[in-house]
Design a protein around this motif. Sequence first.
Motif, PDB file in Angstrom:
ATOM      1  N   LEU A 119      -0.395   1.726  18.707  1.00  0.00           N
ATOM      2  CA  LEU A 119       0.574   0.904  17.992  1.00  0.00           C
ATOM      3  C   LEU A 119      -0.084  -0.226  17.206  1.00  0.00           C
ATOM      4  CD1 LEU A 119       3.506   0.820  20.555  1.00  0.00           C
ATOM      5  CD2 LEU A 119       3.217   2.281  18.531  1.00  0.00           C
ATOM      6  N   GLU A 120      -1.193  -0.752  17.693  1.00  0.00           N
ATOM      7  CA  GLU A 120      -1.912  -1.776  16.920  1.00  0.00           C
ATOM      8  C   GLU A 120      -2.430  -1.184  15.618  1.00  0.00           C
ATOM      9  OE1 GLU A 120      -4.913  -4.047  18.977  1.00  0.00           O
ATOM     10  OE2 GLU A 120      -3.720  -4.008  20.812  1.00  0.00           O
ATOM     11  N   THR A 121      -2.959   0.021  15.683  1.00  0.00           N
ATOM     12  CA  THR A 121      -3.473   0.689  14.492  1.00  0.00           C
ATOM     13  C   THR A 121      -2.334   0.988  13.525  1.00  0.00           C
ATOM     14  OG1 THR A 121      -5.258   1.655  15.792  1.00  0.00           O
ATOM     15  CG2 THR A 121      -4.806   2.667  13.671  1.00  0.00           C
ATOM     16  N   LEU A 122      -1.203   1.443  14.043  1.00  0.00           N
ATOM     17  CA  LEU A 122      -0.040   1.718  13.206  1.00  0.00           C
ATOM     18  C   LEU A 122       0.449   0.441  12.523  1.00  0.00           C
ATOM     19  CD1 LEU A 122       2.176   3.596  12.171  1.00  0.00           C
ATOM     20  CD2 LEU A 122       3.414   3.173  14.316  1.00  0.00           C
ATOM     21  N   GLY A 123       0.571  -0.631  13.276  1.00  0.00           N
ATOM     22  CA  GLY A 123       0.995  -1.906  12.704  1.00  0.00           C
ATOM     23  C   GLY A 123       0.045  -2.392  11.633  1.00  0.00           C
ATOM     24  N   ARG A 124      -1.243  -2.227  11.886  1.00  0.00           N
ATOM     25  CA  ARG A 124      -2.246  -2.643  10.896  1.00  0.00           C
ATOM     26  C   ARG A 124      -2.172  -1.785   9.635  1.00  0.00           C
ATOM     27  NH1 ARG A 124      -6.344  -5.871  10.005  1.00  0.00           N
ATOM     28  NH2 ARG A 124      -8.145  -5.135   8.857  1.00  0.00           N
ATOM     29  N   ALA A 125      -1.910  -0.497   9.777  1.00  0.00           N
ATOM     30  CA  ALA A 125      -1.803   0.390   8.612  1.00  0.00           C
ATOM     31  C   ALA A 125      -0.623  -0.022   7.726  1.00  0.00           C
ATOM     32  CB  ALA A 125      -1.659   1.841   9.059  1.00  0.00           C
ATOM     33  N   VAL A 126       0.490  -0.395   8.349  1.00  0.00           N
ATOM     34  CA  VAL A 126       1.639  -0.878   7.577  1.00  0.00           C
ATOM     35  C   VAL A 126       1.261  -2.160   6.844  1.00  0.00           C
ATOM     36  CG1 VAL A 126       3.984  -1.816   7.760  1.00  0.00           C
ATOM     37  CG2 VAL A 126       3.362   0.245   9.043  1.00  0.00           C
ATOM     38  N   LYS A 127       0.600  -3.071   7.542  1.00  0.00           N
ATOM     39  CA  LYS A 127       0.187  -4.345   6.940  1.00  0.00           C
ATOM     40  C   LYS A 127      -0.817  -4.118   5.805  1.00  0.00           C
ATOM     41  CE  LYS A 127       0.002  -8.852   6.911  1.00  0.00           C
ATOM     42  NZ  LYS A 127       1.129  -9.650   6.484  1.00  0.00           N
ATOM     43  N   GLU A 128      -1.739  -3.183   5.978  1.00  0.00           N
ATOM     44  CA  GLU A 128      -2.713  -2.871   4.924  1.00  0.00           C
ATOM     45  C   GLU A 128      -2.016  -2.362   3.669  1.00  0.00           C
ATOM     46  OE1 GLU A 128      -5.686  -0.171   6.433  1.00  0.00           O
ATOM     47  OE2 GLU A 128      -6.341  -1.593   7.954  1.00  0.00           O
ATOM     48  N   ALA A 129      -1.042  -1.478   3.828  1.00  0.00           N
ATOM     49  CA  ALA A 129      -0.309  -0.959   2.666  1.00  0.00           C
ATOM     50  C   ALA A 129       0.421  -2.100   1.957  1.00  0.00           C
ATOM     51  CB  ALA A 129       0.668   0.131   3.098  1.00  0.00           C
ATOM     52  N   GLN A 130       1.069  -2.960   2.736  1.00  0.00           N
ATOM     53  CA  GLN A 130       1.774  -4.097   2.150  1.00  0.00           C
ATOM     54  C   GLN A 130       0.797  -5.031   1.428  1.00  0.00           C
ATOM     55  OE1 GLN A 130       3.295  -7.005   4.911  1.00  0.00           O
ATOM     56  NE2 GLN A 130       4.946  -7.568   3.545  1.00  0.00           N
ATOM     57  N   TYR A 131      -0.321  -5.297   2.040  1.00  0.00           N
ATOM     58  CA  TYR A 131      -1.326  -6.174   1.444  1.00  0.00           C
ATOM     59  C   TYR A 131      -1.837  -5.602   0.112  1.00  0.00           C
ATOM     60  CZ  TYR A 131      -5.651  -8.840   0.928  1.00  0.00           C
ATOM     61  OH  TYR A 131      -6.663  -9.620   0.434  1.00  0.00           O
ATOM     62  N   ARG A 132      -2.122  -4.300   0.098  1.00  0.00           N
ATOM     63  CA  ARG A 132      -2.578  -3.661  -1.155  1.00  0.00           C
ATOM     64  C   ARG A 132      -1.512  -3.764  -2.237  1.00  0.00           C
ATOM     65  NH1 ARG A 132      -4.271   0.228   2.348  1.00  0.00           N
ATOM     66  NH2 ARG A 132      -2.643   1.662   1.664  1.00  0.00           N
ATOM     67  N   HIS A 133      -0.253  -3.536  -1.874  1.00  0.00           N
ATOM     68  CA  HIS A 133       0.836  -3.667  -2.848  1.00  0.00           C
ATOM     69  C   HIS A 133       0.905  -5.086  -3.387  1.00  0.00           C
ATOM     70  CE1 HIS A 133       3.161  -0.079  -0.975  1.00  0.00           C
ATOM     71  NE2 HIS A 133       2.288   0.320  -1.858  1.00  0.00           N
ATOM     72  N   HIS A 134       0.869  -6.051  -2.499  1.00  0.00           N
ATOM     73  CA  HIS A 134       0.981  -7.445  -2.928  1.00  0.00           C
ATOM     74  C   HIS A 134      -0.167  -7.852  -3.836  1.00  0.00           C
ATOM     75  CE1 HIS A 134       4.031  -9.021   0.247  1.00  0.00           C
ATOM     76  NE2 HIS A 134       4.432  -7.926  -0.341  1.00  0.00           N
ATOM     77  N   ARG A 135      -1.377  -7.482  -3.474  1.00  0.00           N
ATOM     78  CA  ARG A 135      -2.529  -7.839  -4.325  1.00  0.00           C
ATOM     79  C   ARG A 135      -2.428  -7.198  -5.696  1.00  0.00           C
ATOM     80  NH1 ARG A 135      -8.336  -7.705  -2.077  1.00  0.00           N
ATOM     81  NH2 ARG A 135      -8.547  -8.054  -4.281  1.00  0.00           N
ATOM     82  N   ALA A 136      -2.117  -5.907  -5.724  1.00  0.00           N
ATOM     83  CA  ALA A 136      -2.020  -5.202  -7.011  1.00  0.00           C
ATOM     84  C   ALA A 136      -0.879  -5.778  -7.848  1.00  0.00           C
ATOM     85  CB  ALA A 136      -1.823  -3.707  -6.783  1.00  0.00           C
ATOM     86  N   LEU A 137       0.258  -6.030  -7.223  1.00  0.00           N
ATOM     87  CA  LEU A 137       1.389  -6.580  -7.966  1.00  0.00           C
ATOM     88  C   LEU A 137       1.091  -7.981  -8.479  1.00  0.00           C
ATOM     89  CD1 LEU A 137       4.321  -5.274  -5.769  1.00  0.00           C
ATOM     90  CD2 LEU A 137       3.929  -4.731  -8.181  1.00  0.00           C
ATOM     91  N   ASP A 138       0.524  -8.829  -7.640  1.00  0.00           N
ATOM     92  CA  ASP A 138       0.211 -10.187  -8.088  1.00  0.00           C
ATOM     93  C   ASP A 138      -0.754 -10.169  -9.270  1.00  0.00           C
ATOM     94  OD1 ASP A 138       1.349 -12.596  -7.412  1.00  0.00           O
ATOM     95  OD2 ASP A 138       0.088 -12.938  -5.670  1.00  0.00           O
ATOM     96  N   THR A 139      -1.773  -9.333  -9.177  1.00  0.00           N
ATOM     97  CA  THR A 139      -2.753  -9.233 -10.265  1.00  0.00           C
ATOM     98  C   THR A 139      -2.104  -8.755 -11.555  1.00  0.00           C
ATOM     99  OG1 THR A 139      -4.538  -8.808  -8.702  1.00  0.00           O
ATOM    100  CG2 THR A 139      -4.911  -8.118 -10.975  1.00  0.00           C
ATOM    101  N   ARG A 140      -1.315  -7.711 -11.457  1.00  0.00           N
ATOM    102  CA  ARG A 140      -0.697  -7.125 -12.651  1.00  0.00           C
ATOM    103  C   ARG A 140       0.456  -7.971 -13.195  1.00  0.00           C
ATOM    104  NH1 ARG A 140      -0.904  -1.635 -13.071  1.00  0.00           N
ATOM    105  NH2 ARG A 140       0.040  -2.008 -15.098  1.00  0.00           N
ATOM    106  N   LEU A 141       1.181  -8.654 -12.329  1.00  0.00           N
ATOM    107  CA  LEU A 141       2.288  -9.499 -12.793  1.00  0.00           C
ATOM    108  C   LEU A 141       1.783 -10.717 -13.562  1.00  0.00           C
ATOM    109  CD1 LEU A 141       4.662  -9.279  -9.709  1.00  0.00           C
ATOM    110  CD2 LEU A 141       5.168  -8.467 -12.029  1.00  0.00           C
ATOM    111  N   ALA A 142       0.568 -11.145 -13.272  1.00  0.00           N
ATOM    112  CA  ALA A 142      -0.008 -12.276 -14.015  1.00  0.00           C
ATOM    113  C   ALA A 142      -0.053 -11.967 -15.507  1.00  0.00           C
ATOM    114  CB  ALA A 142      -1.401 -12.597 -13.486  1.00  0.00           C
ATOM    115  N   ALA A 143      -0.245 -10.700 -15.853  1.00  0.00           N
ATOM    116  CA  ALA A 143      -0.308 -10.300 -17.262  1.00  0.00           C
ATOM    117  C   ALA A 143       1.033 -10.480 -17.979  1.00  0.00           C
ATOM    118  CB  ALA A 143      -0.766  -8.845 -17.372  1.00  0.00           C
TER     119      ALA A 143
END
Length: 158
Positions: A22-46
């Motif tokens: 369950l720790e690995t599963l929780g981390r995988a969800v958080k990793e996906a969210q983190y990647r989305h947030h980083r990509a969106l923040d970077t691209r939204l700046a444009a």
Amino acid sequence: MTRGTTEEEKRVDGHVGGAVDLETLGRAVKEAQYRHHRALDTRLAAVGTTLAQWDALRAIGRSPGASAHELAVATFQGDQSFGTLAGRLAAQHLVERRPGHGRRIEHHLTEAGERTLEAGRAVAVEVLATSFAPLDEDERVTLLGLLRRLGVDGGALS
């Protein structure tokens, strides 16, 4: 000579004793969210905004006239944080704050806010399409259903 897989190696792989860790599963969800947030923040700046600002615009666009508290809940923020953000959006002429019933302040998008929201939506669609490309449509439907079930049934966490 090969050695057996240790419990730590199984945990890193996401499985312990045949079950998903369950720790690995929780981390995988958080990793996906983190990647989305980083990509969106970077691209939204444009397009001249941030993820937090665009998310607030999206919430206001969905619920014109909503209070700061309602919008804070919709954007997963505290009331004070959302109030500060709404003030910045108003200063940028993206949002109008109007008196409502009693002490209520209602939030509405301006024309500039509508344009920023739409520009951000185009960015989000592109980023998320890329992110979810490895999944076929059936897998996306399944994932959405599972996440929604966690959102509803997982409410007892607080």
